[in-house]
Write a protein that holds these residues in place. Structure first.
Motif: not given
Length: 153
Positions: A49-63
């Motif tokens: 649901r979250l776009d990697r372009g939206m959060l960049g490298d921080r997406l995996d950390s947030f998940v």
């Protein structure tokens, strides 16, 4: 006897302090009840649901932070909870609620760095390291943990 719920807004992660912009709108991405068998599916749904372009490298950390909190619900708070993932104009918020017995007082403050060989105790610590803000409201009828990550400007 009156039951009370303690609420804390805890500090932003080190190096990530910045004034919060007032969200112009909120868009709910997920609102779902989960249990033990849903952890992996829910983690992948948050990632999707979250776009990697939206959060960049921080997406995996947030998940990863979300995964740690939902795992804690399953292990320590009765086995089921509710996850709400919202997108605002300036941030992503994940709110996880359970109906467990509440978090003991000694675990309601930002945790110290776990010792190398400690078993457990890393979930909330990781959330503090990986998110811009962690909030907690807890009491004898349940707990709500909020995880926030700011969107890049």
């Amino acid at each position: 006897m009156e039951e009370t719920v303690e609420q804390q807004t805890l500090r932003p992660a080190p190096g990530r302090e910045r004034p919060d912009a007032v969200p112009s709108h909120r868009h709910s991405l997920i609102d779902r009840v989960f249990g033990r068998d849903d952890i992996t599916v829910l983690r992948h749904e948050v990632l999707r649901r979250l776009d990697r372009g939206m959060l960049g490298d921080r997406l995996d950390s947030f998940v990863l932070a979300v995964n740690e909190v939902i795992t804690n619900v399953v292990l320590h708070a009765g086995g089921t909870g509710r996850l709400v993932l919202d997108l605002s104009g300036s941030a992503v918020w994940c709110t996880v609620t359970d109906s467990g017995p509440g978090i003991p007082q000694q675990h309601q403050r930002p945790p110290d760095t776990p010792e190398t060989f400690d078993v457990g105790g890393r979930g909330i610590w990781l959330a503090y390291q990986l998110c811009d803000e962690v909030t907690m409201a807890t009491g004898p009828i349940g707990t709500t943990i909020g995880l926030k990550i700011d969107l890049p400007r």
